[in-house]
Write a protein that holds these residues in place. Structure first.
Motif, PDB file in Angstrom:
ATOM      1  N   GLY A 248       7.040   4.321  -6.220  1.00 56.33           N
ATOM      2  CA  GLY A 248       7.264   4.778  -4.847  1.00 56.33           C
ATOM      3  C   GLY A 248       6.060   4.494  -3.960  1.00 56.33           C
ATOM      4  N   GLY A 249       4.867   4.801  -4.466  1.00 57.39           N
ATOM      5  CA  GLY A 249       3.660   4.524  -3.699  1.00 57.39           C
ATOM      6  C   GLY A 249       3.438   3.046  -3.476  1.00 57.39           C
ATOM      7  N   TYR A 250       3.790   2.248  -4.460  1.00 62.62           N
ATOM      8  CA  TYR A 250       3.678   0.785  -4.363  1.00 62.62           C
ATOM      9  C   TYR A 250       4.606   0.275  -3.259  1.00 62.62           C
ATOM     10  CZ  TYR A 250       2.417  -3.667  -6.692  1.00 62.62           C
ATOM     11  OH  TYR A 250       1.896  -4.897  -7.009  1.00 62.62           O
ATOM     12  N   GLY A 251       5.825   0.777  -3.266  1.00 66.28           N
ATOM     13  CA  GLY A 251       6.772   0.392  -2.225  1.00 66.28           C
ATOM     14  C   GLY A 251       6.281   0.760  -0.834  1.00 66.28           C
ATOM     15  N   TYR A 252       5.617   1.909  -0.741  1.00 67.27           N
ATOM     16  CA  TYR A 252       5.089   2.347   0.555  1.00 67.27           C
ATOM     17  C   TYR A 252       4.039   1.358   1.060  1.00 67.27           C
ATOM     18  CZ  TYR A 252       3.242   5.407   4.184  1.00 67.27           C
ATOM     19  OH  TYR A 252       2.842   5.932   5.389  1.00 67.27           O
ATOM     20  N   GLY A 253       3.144   0.924   0.177  1.00 67.64           N
ATOM     21  CA  GLY A 253       2.131  -0.048   0.574  1.00 67.64           C
ATOM     22  C   GLY A 253       2.734  -1.364   1.022  1.00 67.64           C
ATOM     23  N   ILE A 254       3.806  -1.795   0.336  1.00 68.23           N
ATOM     24  CA  ILE A 254       4.502  -3.022   0.739  1.00 68.23           C
ATOM     25  C   ILE A 254       5.040  -2.879   2.166  1.00 68.23           C
ATOM     26  CG2 ILE A 254       6.528  -4.469   0.304  1.00 68.23           C
ATOM     27  CD1 ILE A 254       6.148  -3.760  -2.701  1.00 68.23           C
ATOM     28  N   LEU A 255       5.666  -1.747   2.434  1.00 70.79           N
ATOM     29  CA  LEU A 255       6.233  -1.510   3.758  1.00 70.79           C
ATOM     30  C   LEU A 255       5.168  -1.497   4.847  1.00 70.79           C
ATOM     31  CD1 LEU A 255       8.774   1.317   2.891  1.00 70.79           C
ATOM     32  CD2 LEU A 255       9.299  -1.086   3.319  1.00 70.79           C
ATOM     33  N   GLN A 256       3.979  -0.994   4.505  1.00 73.95           N
ATOM     34  CA  GLN A 256       2.894  -0.914   5.485  1.00 73.95           C
ATOM     35  C   GLN A 256       2.191  -2.250   5.702  1.00 73.95           C
ATOM     36  OE1 GLN A 256       2.528   1.932   7.244  1.00 73.95           O
ATOM     37  NE2 GLN A 256       4.278   2.584   6.020  1.00 73.95           N
ATOM     38  N   GLY A 257       2.464  -3.225   4.840  1.00 74.29           N
ATOM     39  CA  GLY A 257       1.806  -4.507   4.953  1.00 74.29           C
ATOM     40  C   GLY A 257       0.384  -4.500   4.425  1.00 74.29           C
ATOM     41  N   TRP A 258       0.063  -3.538   3.564  1.00 73.36           N
ATOM     42  CA  TRP A 258      -1.287  -3.472   3.000  1.00 73.36           C
ATOM     43  C   TRP A 258      -1.512  -4.617   2.017  1.00 73.36           C
ATOM     44  CZ3 TRP A 258      -0.940   2.396   1.447  1.00 73.36           C
ATOM     45  CH2 TRP A 258      -0.991   3.174   2.617  1.00 73.36           C
ATOM     46  N   ARG A 259      -2.776  -4.910   1.789  1.00 67.18           N
ATOM     47  CA  ARG A 259      -3.112  -5.855   0.736  1.00 67.18           C
ATOM     48  C   ARG A 259      -2.736  -5.255  -0.617  1.00 67.18           C
ATOM     49  NH1 ARG A 259      -9.178  -7.614   2.332  1.00 67.18           N
ATOM     50  NH2 ARG A 259      -9.288  -5.409   2.884  1.00 67.18           N
ATOM     51  N   VAL A 260      -2.539  -6.127  -1.595  1.00 71.82           N
ATOM     52  CA  VAL A 260      -2.028  -5.658  -2.888  1.00 71.82           C
ATOM     53  C   VAL A 260      -2.982  -4.667  -3.535  1.00 71.82           C
ATOM     54  CG1 VAL A 260      -1.359  -6.359  -5.216  1.00 71.82           C
ATOM     55  CG2 VAL A 260      -0.657  -7.733  -3.254  1.00 71.82           C
ATOM     56  N   ARG A 261      -4.274  -4.935  -3.489  1.00 71.31           N
ATOM     57  CA  ARG A 261      -5.225  -4.006  -4.108  1.00 71.31           C
ATOM     58  C   ARG A 261      -5.153  -2.629  -3.454  1.00 71.31           C
ATOM     59  NH1 ARG A 261     -10.037  -4.894  -7.150  1.00 71.31           N
ATOM     60  NH2 ARG A 261      -9.880  -7.131  -6.715  1.00 71.31           N
ATOM     61  N   GLU A 262      -5.051  -2.596  -2.127  1.00 69.68           N
ATOM     62  CA  GLU A 262      -4.938  -1.327  -1.409  1.00 69.68           C
ATOM     63  C   GLU A 262      -3.659  -0.591  -1.810  1.00 69.68           C
ATOM     64  OE1 GLU A 262      -7.191  -2.832   2.664  1.00 69.68           O
ATOM     65  OE2 GLU A 262      -5.019  -3.052   2.456  1.00 69.68           O
ATOM     66  N   THR A 263      -2.599  -1.355  -1.947  1.00 69.24           N
ATOM     67  CA  THR A 263      -1.316  -0.788  -2.350  1.00 69.24           C
ATOM     68  C   THR A 263      -1.405  -0.154  -3.732  1.00 69.24           C
ATOM     69  OG1 THR A 263      -0.026  -2.300  -0.991  1.00 69.24           O
ATOM     70  CG2 THR A 263       1.065  -1.417  -2.941  1.00 69.24           C
ATOM     71  N   VAL A 264      -2.024  -0.850  -4.675  1.00 67.05           N
ATOM     72  CA  VAL A 264      -2.135  -0.344  -6.043  1.00 67.05           C
ATOM     73  C   VAL A 264      -2.987   0.925  -6.087  1.00 67.05           C
ATOM     74  CG1 VAL A 264      -2.932  -0.862  -8.377  1.00 67.05           C
ATOM     75  CG2 VAL A 264      -1.765  -2.620  -7.049  1.00 67.05           C
ATOM     76  N   ILE A 265      -4.051   0.970  -5.318  1.00 67.02           N
ATOM     77  CA  ILE A 265      -4.908   2.154  -5.304  1.00 67.02           C
ATOM     78  C   ILE A 265      -4.146   3.359  -4.752  1.00 67.02           C
ATOM     79  CG2 ILE A 265      -6.976   3.167  -4.257  1.00 67.02           C
ATOM     80  CD1 ILE A 265      -8.194   0.315  -4.398  1.00 67.02           C
ATOM     81  N   PHE A 266      -3.411   3.148  -3.670  1.00 63.49           N
ATOM     82  CA  PHE A 266      -2.617   4.239  -3.100  1.00 63.49           C
ATOM     83  C   PHE A 266      -1.570   4.722  -4.102  1.00 63.49           C
ATOM     84  CE2 PHE A 266       0.996   5.930  -0.757  1.00 63.49           C
ATOM     85  CZ  PHE A 266       0.388   6.810   0.136  1.00 63.49           C
ATOM     86  N   ASN A 304      -3.035  -0.282   8.684  1.00 56.63           N
ATOM     87  CA  ASN A 304      -2.160  -1.452   8.795  1.00 56.63           C
ATOM     88  C   ASN A 304      -2.711  -2.565   7.920  1.00 56.63           C
ATOM     89  OD1 ASN A 304      -4.261  -2.806  10.320  1.00 56.63           O
ATOM     90  ND2 ASN A 304      -3.644  -1.509  12.040  1.00 56.63           N
ATOM     91  N   SER A 305      -2.092  -3.723   7.982  1.00 56.13           N
ATOM     92  CA  SER A 305      -2.436  -4.807   7.067  1.00 56.13           C
ATOM     93  C   SER A 305      -3.819  -5.395   7.318  1.00 56.13           C
ATOM     94  CB  SER A 305      -1.393  -5.925   7.165  1.00 56.13           C
ATOM     95  OG  SER A 305      -1.363  -6.444   8.482  1.00 56.13           O
ATOM     96  N   THR A 306      -4.435  -5.103   8.458  1.00 58.49           N
ATOM     97  CA  THR A 306      -5.738  -5.687   8.753  1.00 58.49           C
ATOM     98  C   THR A 306      -6.885  -4.836   8.251  1.00 58.49           C
ATOM     99  OG1 THR A 306      -5.866  -4.607  10.917  1.00 58.49           O
ATOM    100  CG2 THR A 306      -4.833  -6.783  10.815  1.00 58.49           C
ATOM    101  N   ALA A 307      -6.594  -3.588   7.833  1.00 54.74           N
ATOM    102  CA  ALA A 307      -7.659  -2.704   7.394  1.00 54.74           C
ATOM    103  C   ALA A 307      -8.062  -3.022   5.951  1.00 54.74           C
ATOM    104  CB  ALA A 307      -7.207  -1.245   7.486  1.00 54.74           C
ATOM    105  N   GLY A 308      -9.340  -2.921   5.671  1.00 52.74           N
ATOM    106  CA  GLY A 308      -9.823  -3.238   4.323  1.00 52.74           C
ATOM    107  C   GLY A 308     -10.606  -2.110   3.717  1.00 52.74           C
ATOM    108  N   ALA A 309     -10.412  -0.875   4.188  1.00 56.59           N
ATOM    109  CA  ALA A 309     -11.253   0.230   3.749  1.00 56.59           C
ATOM    110  C   ALA A 309     -11.135   0.497   2.255  1.00 56.59           C
ATOM    111  CB  ALA A 309     -10.898   1.485   4.539  1.00 56.59           C
ATOM    112  N   ILE A 310      -9.918   0.485   1.733  1.00 53.63           N
ATOM    113  CA  ILE A 310      -9.746   0.785   0.316  1.00 53.63           C
ATOM    114  C   ILE A 310     -10.403  -0.302  -0.533  1.00 53.63           C
ATOM    115  CG2 ILE A 310      -8.037   0.848  -1.543  1.00 53.63           C
ATOM    116  CD1 ILE A 310      -6.277   2.483   0.155  1.00 53.63           C
TER     117      ILE A 310
END
Length: 316
Positions: A248-266, A304-310
């Motif tokens: 579910g969290g992975y799907g959320y990151g996909i929807l937000q356009g996050w980078r894959v690493r950010e998505t996995v961490i979330f 959004n997809s441009t953020a790299g904080a994670i």
């Protein structure tokens, strides 16, 4: 944004014991609960709690468990219009014994007595307006049918590959994201090296592949060298449904356009937080709780997809 999910739903009975009983013995439960579960259903509940509109297609019986499953989905705001009730059938049930102190669990489950969902029972309306299709591959014919239609419509597809089952490879090859349990790769002959994981992932054909490793975190390939995201440490009460919540969290990151690493961490944070309560769904947090959990670890959720904080926090 709407996520359409097709797969399993279940009614779980959970018992917490001090230690696993030996054969021909008795053990008193220190906690006893019933709640909804199932891979795709739980992933959708996670997404719904994060504020995403969801719809579910699956099968229940016309029994009490089926009514409870439907009520649970409805209470979370998951659209159950495509959940089919088989007349005279029994819904999927599971009994889960959890060891207090470790959070480890053993699951005994029974498939629904009704026939699996058929392709003809997945109408065009199920995918209408969808931003993501989520599958668990348990109803292979309907899943493959939905995946092919989603691809023709430009809808990204993600599969929760728990283990190798008939049709699972065909489904995986229709997916943009394969997020698998370790057993799936062991079934493929994985020798647990990153090089072999890279080769197996490339052979699946999906652009992004992640394997979850429990307390070992996860390993992800997206066309280059695989990268590891460690698991978050929490005081685990029950690991039931952690992988489903991760999806579910992975799907959320996909929807937000996050980078894959950010998505996995979330996704890892969401799954870890779930483990603090008994059952697959009760402990799933909402977005502000996840953001606070990550902030305490100096990790910011990207807007959004441009953020790299994670990514930057993990790299440092």
């Amino acid at each position: 944004m709407t996520v359409s999910g097709l797969g399993q739903c279940c009614w779980d009975t959970l018992a917490v014991v001090d230690a696993y009983p030996s054969p021909d013995s008795k053990a008193e439960a220190v906690a006893w609960e019933e709640q909804a579960g199932g891979p795709t259903a739980t992933a959708l509940v996670a997404l719904a709690r994060l504020g995403v509109a969801c719809r579910f297609a699956g099968v229940v019986g016309d029994d009490d468990a089926g009514r409870r499953i439907r009520q649970a989905l409805d209470s979370e705001g998951v659209d159950g219009a495509f959940l089919v009730a088989r007349r005279g059938g029994e819904s999927q049930r599971a009994f889960i014994m959890i060891e207090r102190g470790s959070g480890r669990r053993t699951i005994v489950w029974r498939r629904p007595a009704g026939e699996p969902l058929e392709p003809r029972e997945v109408p065009d309306a199920f995918l209408a307006g969808s931003s993501l299709l989520l599958l668990d591959g348990l109803m292979a014919d309907a899943s493959l049918h939905a995946a092919r239609r989603a691809r023709r419509s430009g809808i990204p597809v993600m599969v929760d590959a728990g283990r190798m089952r008939p049709g699972m490879l065909d489904i995986a090859r229709q997916c943009d994201y394969v997020v698998a349990a370790e057993q799936f790769f062991l079934d493929l002959g994985w020798d647990r090296t990153s090089g072999h994981f890279r080769a197996l992932s490339a052979g699946l054909g999906a652009p992004v592949v992640t394997v979850t490793l429990g307390a070992g975190g996860s390993l992800t390939w997206e066309g280059g060298e695989p990268f590891i995201v460690p698991a978050f440490g929490v005081e685990a009460v029950d690991t039931t449904g952690a992988g489903d919540v991760f999806h579910g969290g992975y799907g959320y990151g996909i929807l937000q356009g996050w980078r894959v690493r950010e998505t996995v961490i979330f996704a890892s944070a969401l799954a870890a937080m779930k483990c603090r309560q008994v059952g697959a769904q009760r402990g799933i947090p909402r977005f502000p709780e996840v953001a606070a959990f990550l902030a305490r670890r100096n990790i910011a959720v990207p807007p959004n997809s441009t953020a790299g904080a994670i990514h930057d926090a993990v790299q440092s």
